[in-house]
Every structure is written in C-alpha cells, then in structure tokens.
Design a protein around this motif. Structure first.
Motif, PDB file in Angstrom:
ATOM      1  N   MET A 147      -4.057  -4.960  -6.025  1.00 38.70           N
ATOM      2  CA  MET A 147      -5.452  -4.508  -6.047  1.00 38.70           C
ATOM      3  C   MET A 147      -5.585  -3.416  -7.108  1.00 38.70           C
ATOM      4  O   MET A 147      -5.070  -2.318  -6.940  1.00 38.70           O
ATOM      5  CB  MET A 147      -5.860  -3.987  -4.679  1.00 38.70           C
ATOM      6  N   LYS A 148      -6.222  -3.748  -8.198  1.00 38.88           N
ATOM      7  CA  LYS A 148      -6.221  -2.870  -9.364  1.00 38.88           C
ATOM      8  C   LYS A 148      -7.398  -1.903  -9.333  1.00 38.88           C
ATOM      9  O   LYS A 148      -8.396  -2.069 -10.029  1.00 38.88           O
ATOM     10  CB  LYS A 148      -6.206  -3.706 -10.631  1.00 38.88           C
ATOM     11  N   ALA A 186     -10.128  -9.538  -3.183  1.00 35.61           N
ATOM     12  CA  ALA A 186      -8.890  -9.285  -2.445  1.00 35.61           C
ATOM     13  C   ALA A 186      -9.053  -8.115  -1.483  1.00 35.61           C
ATOM     14  O   ALA A 186      -8.556  -8.153  -0.344  1.00 35.61           O
ATOM     15  CB  ALA A 186      -7.747  -9.015  -3.419  1.00 35.61           C
ATOM     16  N   ILE A 187      -9.753  -7.067  -1.919  1.00 26.19           N
ATOM     17  CA  ILE A 187     -10.008  -5.929  -1.028  1.00 26.19           C
ATOM     18  C   ILE A 187     -10.873  -6.366   0.145  1.00 26.19           C
ATOM     19  O   ILE A 187     -10.617  -5.998   1.300  1.00 26.19           O
ATOM     20  CB  ILE A 187     -10.660  -4.784  -1.813  1.00 26.19           C
ATOM     21  N   ALA A 188     -11.897  -7.144  -0.128  1.00 25.63           N
ATOM     22  CA  ALA A 188     -12.779  -7.622   0.939  1.00 25.63           C
ATOM     23  C   ALA A 188     -11.993  -8.417   1.973  1.00 25.63           C
ATOM     24  O   ALA A 188     -12.164  -8.221   3.188  1.00 25.63           O
ATOM     25  CB  ALA A 188     -13.903  -8.466   0.353  1.00 25.63           C
ATOM     26  N   LEU A 246      -4.553  -0.669   0.321  1.00 22.83           N
ATOM     27  CA  LEU A 246      -5.379  -0.706  -0.886  1.00 22.83           C
ATOM     28  C   LEU A 246      -4.575  -0.524  -2.179  1.00 22.83           C
ATOM     29  O   LEU A 246      -5.160  -0.580  -3.268  1.00 22.83           O
ATOM     30  CB  LEU A 246      -6.471   0.365  -0.814  1.00 22.83           C
ATOM     31  N   GLY A 247      -3.293  -0.313  -2.072  1.00 19.83           N
ATOM     32  CA  GLY A 247      -2.464  -0.258  -3.263  1.00 19.83           C
ATOM     33  C   GLY A 247      -2.494   1.040  -4.040  1.00 19.83           C
ATOM     34  O   GLY A 247      -2.046   1.083  -5.192  1.00 19.83           O
ATOM     35  N   PHE A 248      -3.031   2.122  -3.442  1.00 15.33           N
ATOM     36  CA  PHE A 248      -2.922   3.418  -4.100  1.00 15.33           C
ATOM     37  C   PHE A 248      -1.450   3.824  -4.190  1.00 15.33           C
ATOM     38  O   PHE A 248      -0.619   3.370  -3.408  1.00 15.33           O
ATOM     39  CB  PHE A 248      -3.691   4.487  -3.315  1.00 15.33           C
ATOM     40  N   ARG A 292      -3.350   7.939  -6.617  1.00 12.86           N
ATOM     41  CA  ARG A 292      -4.035   7.307  -7.748  1.00 12.86           C
ATOM     42  C   ARG A 292      -4.151   5.820  -7.483  1.00 12.86           C
ATOM     43  O   ARG A 292      -3.294   5.215  -6.821  1.00 12.86           O
ATOM     44  CB  ARG A 292      -3.289   7.565  -9.057  1.00 12.86           C
ATOM     45  N   GLY A 293      -5.217   5.217  -7.997  1.00 16.99           N
ATOM     46  CA  GLY A 293      -5.388   3.781  -7.849  1.00 16.99           C
ATOM     47  C   GLY A 293      -4.265   3.023  -8.528  1.00 16.99           C
ATOM     48  O   GLY A 293      -3.628   3.519  -9.472  1.00 16.99           O
TER      49      GLY A 293
END
Length: 318
Positions: free
Chosen positions: A1-2, A83-85, A174-176, A190-191
């Motif tokens: 998830m970018k 993907a987040i949804a 969320l991939g942070f 950070r994202g």
C-alpha cells in the motif's frame, strides 16, 4: 500500500474568521471561502480544510474544543486505494465519497481518509549558503523573508493513550514504516512510499489529563531564513509561540510552532531528514534533550510535547 504523504487535514472550529486570519498569516493560500468552509493550500497542493464545528459533514470530535476532525493520506494509485478499502472493510466501516476519497476510523476512533494523492512535487530555490571551505554566495547578502510560504505539508501528530494498538494498525494494516521511536511512548511513522522522516507521529504523553487528541500539523519551508521570517511575521501579527524556535535531534529539523485557534499547533520545519529503504531507525529515551537539543521560547520540560499533561493539567486549564 503505497501511502505517500499527508494530502489534507480537516478542522472543526467555532470561528472561521480567526481561522482565516491564522492560516493566511501562516502563509497558506486561500482557495475557497464561504460562510461554512475555508480551504487553504501549500505550494505542493496539500490542503487545510476548515469547517464550522457543528457542520454535519464532519466526523465526530475526539476531544473538546477545536481540532483536526480528519487526516487524509495520499496514495500513489487507484489500485493502492482499492487495496486499502479491501483491507479495512474486513473489520470496520469504510465509505467512498463522490470525489473518490475513502473515509474510515482508526482503532481509537480518529477519523482518517485516503485518496489518490493530489499533491505535486515542489523544489525549493538554492539557498546559496556560505560554509567554511564552500562559498555559495559571494559578494551578495542572504535573502530576507518578511513571511513564509509553506512548500509541503509533512506530518500530523496525535496524542494517544495506547500506542501499541495504533502502531499495529498503521504498520500492520496500512504499511506505514517506523522511522524512529521512543519505545512505548512515541512513534515516527512514514507511509510505505514516503521519503519524509515521518508523516504521522503518535505520542503517549503519560501522566493524567489531556492524553487523547490532536497535537500539531507541520509544514516544510524552503530554508532557515524563511523559517525565521515566517516565525517573526507570525509574532508581529500577534500569534503566540507554542514552542521554538529550536532544533529536533530526531528528524534533524529546525522548527517553530505556533498556537493555532483551529486547535493544537502549526509548525514550520526546515531541513527534515529524507530517508529511503536503507534508513536505520533508532530507539530513544524520551528526555528533553531527545526532543529538542535547543529551544528558545520554552523550558525543556515544555519541549517534551507534554503541554501540561505531566502535572495532570488539561489543555482547557492552560
């Protein structure tokens, strides 16, 4: 998830006039203005939205008084948004609005949103610094700034009573990435597609009192001259310093925070760390020196970001 950056924040406030004056003096551009809503932008097209606190379109408040009602993070592509949804719909309500922004809440009830980023890349002018052995400016004075024009919205900060559940959510779901940490007390996140040292800082200030709520929103400016020019302009306009000017050892940036009538603080940053996959994060003890190696406008106890909660004093009592 970018996830790339903080694209926008939305405040709920009792007074739009004060909000308009503050963000205009701070250097954001006014993009929209009506009786119930203001919209401001930085140079990278990130936005600050301000609505009246009783606006039914706002998510519920997480604290008394004005503050951020929702933080919106940008993603690279529609596929990232999808993907987040899909991931978050497994255990919480998600809603896609007509403009393509996905809205939900984190585990503690903080309203968050995601959209394909509307921000654009910006480049600061060469500051032409003179340093020993290297002349960047010969027979010329350094530029003076009478005010600031923030270039990028860089990070948002929340005080939370449970960092573990929040970090599990933002990192695990969320991939942070964790850039640095005060273990158990504060996490610089950070994202997954961000090179900023942090887009989100989660702080458990400890003690009693105001332990849950919005703390501040930060913007990067072009150079140290602009940071001081912006800070001096805000001071001349009558806005009160929250903290600074000073320098953070963690993230390396110079800073100056101002108390914001929209809630919390607004921060000018300069020279923040830029990181990539080779970055080696650290774990630090939360001491005054870890937060600010120098700070002119407040004692070092204040510079811990506690803002009174060490003694049990609430924000409303300050």
């Amino acid at each position: 998830m970018k996830i790339t950056t903080v694209d926008s924040v939305t405040y709920g406030v009792p007074d739009l006039a004060r909000a308009k004056q503050f963000w205009s003096d701070f250097g954001l551009s006014l993009e929209a203005d009506d009786e119930r809503r203001l919209l401001f932008s930085a140079m990278d097209a990130s936005t600050v939205e301000v609505k009246l606190a009783n606006d039914p379109s706002l998510p519920p408040a997480i604290e008394r008084g004005p503050g951020v009602r929702e933080a919106t993070f940008g993603v690279e592509t529609q596929a990232d948004l999808d993907a987040i949804a899909a991931e978050l719909a497994r255990d919480r309500h998600v809603e896609l609005d007509r403009e393509g922004t996905l809205h939900t809440q984190d585990p503690l009830g903080i309203a968050i949103a995601f959209r394909v980023s509307r921000c654009r890349a910006v480049t600061a002018p060469d500051p032409r610094f003179n340093v020993p052995g290297r002349t960047g400016r010969l027979n010329a004075r350094g530029e003076q700034y009478s005010s600031a024009r923030p270039m990028e919205m860089t990070h948002v900060v929340f005080m939370v009573p449970d960092t573990a559940v929040e970090v599990d959510f933002y990192v695990g779901r969320l991939g942070f990435r964790i850039s640095d940490a005060y273990p158990g007390r504060g996490y610089f996140l950070r994202g997954g597609a961000s090179n900023n040292h942090h887009n989100l800082f989660l702080l458990n200030p400890g003690g009693t009192g105001a332990q849950f709520g919005f703390h501040h929103l930060a913007f990067e400016v072009a150079n140290i001259h602009e940071l001081f020019g912006g800070g001096l302009n805000m001071t001349r306009k009558g806005w009160k310093t929250m903290l600074g000017p000073g320098r953070h050892p963690i993230s390396s940036c110079y800073f100056w925070y101002f108390l914001n009538p929209c809630g919390g603080g607004a921060e000018y940053d300069f020279d923040s760390d830029i990181v990539n996959d080779d970055w080696v994060g650290g774990e630090f003890e939360q001491t005054p020196e870890a937060f600010a190696e120098w700070c002119l406008a407040a004692g070092m106890e204040e510079s811990l970001l506690y803002q009174g909660v060490q003694t049990g004093e609430t924000i409303e009592e300050r």
